[in-house]
Design a protein around this motif. Structure first.
Motif, PDB file in Angstrom:
ATOM      1  N   PHE A 119      47.617   6.144  20.775  1.00 50.04           N
ATOM      2  CA  PHE A 119      47.427   6.322  22.221  1.00 50.04           C
ATOM      3  C   PHE A 119      46.556   7.547  22.487  1.00 50.04           C
ATOM      4  N   ILE A 120      46.859   8.640  21.792  1.00 53.21           N
ATOM      5  CA  ILE A 120      46.095   9.882  22.005  1.00 53.21           C
ATOM      6  C   ILE A 120      44.646   9.701  21.550  1.00 53.21           C
ATOM      7  N   ALA A 121      44.440   8.973  20.455  1.00 51.12           N
ATOM      8  CA  ALA A 121      43.080   8.716  19.975  1.00 51.12           C
ATOM      9  C   ALA A 121      42.295   7.892  20.987  1.00 51.12           C
ATOM     10  N   ASP A 122      42.993   6.999  21.689  1.00 55.40           N
ATOM     11  CA  ASP A 122      42.335   6.170  22.711  1.00 55.40           C
ATOM     12  C   ASP A 122      42.132   6.916  24.028  1.00 55.40           C
ATOM     13  N   HIS A 123      42.879   8.017  24.210  1.00 54.59           N
ATOM     14  CA  HIS A 123      42.783   8.805  25.444  1.00 54.59           C
ATOM     15  C   HIS A 123      42.662  10.295  25.080  1.00 54.59           C
ATOM     16  N   PRO A 124      41.569  10.673  24.432  1.00 58.14           N
ATOM     17  CA  PRO A 124      41.437  12.052  23.941  1.00 58.14           C
ATOM     18  C   PRO A 124      41.247  13.099  25.023  1.00 58.14           C
ATOM     19  N   GLU A 125      40.689  12.694  26.150  1.00 60.46           N
ATOM     20  CA  GLU A 125      40.401  13.640  27.222  1.00 60.46           C
ATOM     21  C   GLU A 125      41.393  13.483  28.370  1.00 60.46           C
ATOM     22  N   PRO A 126      41.611  14.556  29.158  1.00 59.45           N
ATOM     23  CA  PRO A 126      42.500  14.461  30.323  1.00 59.45           C
ATOM     24  C   PRO A 126      42.087  13.317  31.238  1.00 59.45           C
TER      25      PRO A 126
END
Length: 286
Positions: A30-37
């Motif tokens: 999930f974090i890799a798919d949404h790296p930015e705020p």
């Protein structure tokens, strides 16, 4: 309970080591798919995932190193290791390190340091994984250019090159020449990390290092002289003199040493450097 992942008396069942890794992997994806705020509810979800990741990494660390209540359990470590290297968890970890908080970055390097040494069925899964995922070493090497993550990437890289398959890849890659520039960074932290990794590559695996020196003698020692031994930074110069001594005095490098000392120019360089070093030591003691 597994690393504090369970709830209270009526809380959710504690995760097994394998389940903990799978849960961590989902968080990393999930974090890799949404790296930015992001914005709105998605950002709230992203922040929660980052928090959950910190808890999961801490739980894995507790399994691998033990906690205040007991030592690590071998079977739990084996289960965790087997699951970690079954899928691309390490790749996701490396990709997501820049998006973790500082404490989680430190703990994830400790987790990998342990996993890199774990054996499962007389094999080392980390070594097998790195053999077929050598591009991860390219990503870690590129981390020296980013001061915010250099220390964490270099720490992971050093644990990777403990395995000969990874060390040989870096030794014979274009990255080796870049170390001479990284070591001369004006910022102490990335420079120091680069030197420690450079030394590890050149001293840990004796046979691979000896082969490297033989095949790359001319350019390597030329750059070593001009960029490190003649560095304007005293610490870099002194560390480089010591490393050169370690290289030349290593028994497996005997042919390299004979070639090196047969050069009058090399002997003059060494004598001058030793004289300068002695002068600095005397000044420091006065």
């Amino acid at each position: 309970m597994t690393g504090g992942m369970g709830g209270g008396l009526f809380g959710p069942k504690a995760r097994s080591p394998a389940e903990l890794v799978r849960h961590t992997r989902d968080l990393l994806r999930f974090i890799a798919d949404h790296p930015e705020p992001c914005s709105g509810k998605l950002e709230a979800k992203r922040e929660q995932k980052i928090t959950d990741l910190s808890i999961s990494v801490r739980a894995m660390k507790s399994i691998l190193y033990g906690d205040g209540d007991g030592d690590p359990v071998a079977e739990a470590c084996t289960q965790l290791t087997r699951e970690f290297f079954k899928d691309n968890t390490l790749r996701l970890v490396i990709v997501c390190v820049p998006h973790m908080d500082l404490e989680t970055q430190k703990e994830v390097t400790l987790v990998f340091a342990n996993l890199a040494r774990q054996k499962v069925d007389s094999r080392i899964p980390a070594s097998d994984y790195l053999e077929v995922n050598q591009d991860l070493l390219d990503i870690l090497m590129a981390g020296f250019n980013n001061r915010d993550i250099a220390i964490h990437y270099s720490t992971i890289l050093r644990d990777c090159v403990r395995h000969q398959v990874a060390a040989r890849y870096v030794l014979y890659s274009q990255h080796m020449k870049k170390f001479f520039d990284y070591i001369q960074f004006p910022d102490f932290s990335p420079s120091s990390e680069a030197f420690k990794t450079f030394k590890e590559l050149l001293t840990r695996h004796k046979s691979s290092a000896a082969e490297f020196f033989t095949k790359n003698y001319d350019w390597f020692f030329s750059d070593f002289h001009t960029k490190l031994l003649h560095s304007s930074n005293y610490v870099t110069k002194r560390q480089s003199i010591q490393l050169l001594g370690d290289i030349l005095l290593e028994r497996t490098n005997s042919s390299v040493m004979l070639r090196y000392v047969s050069s009058k120019e090399n002997l003059i360089v060494l004598m001058n450097l030793l004289r300068v070093t002695r002068h600095f030591i005397i000044l420091m003691l006065e």
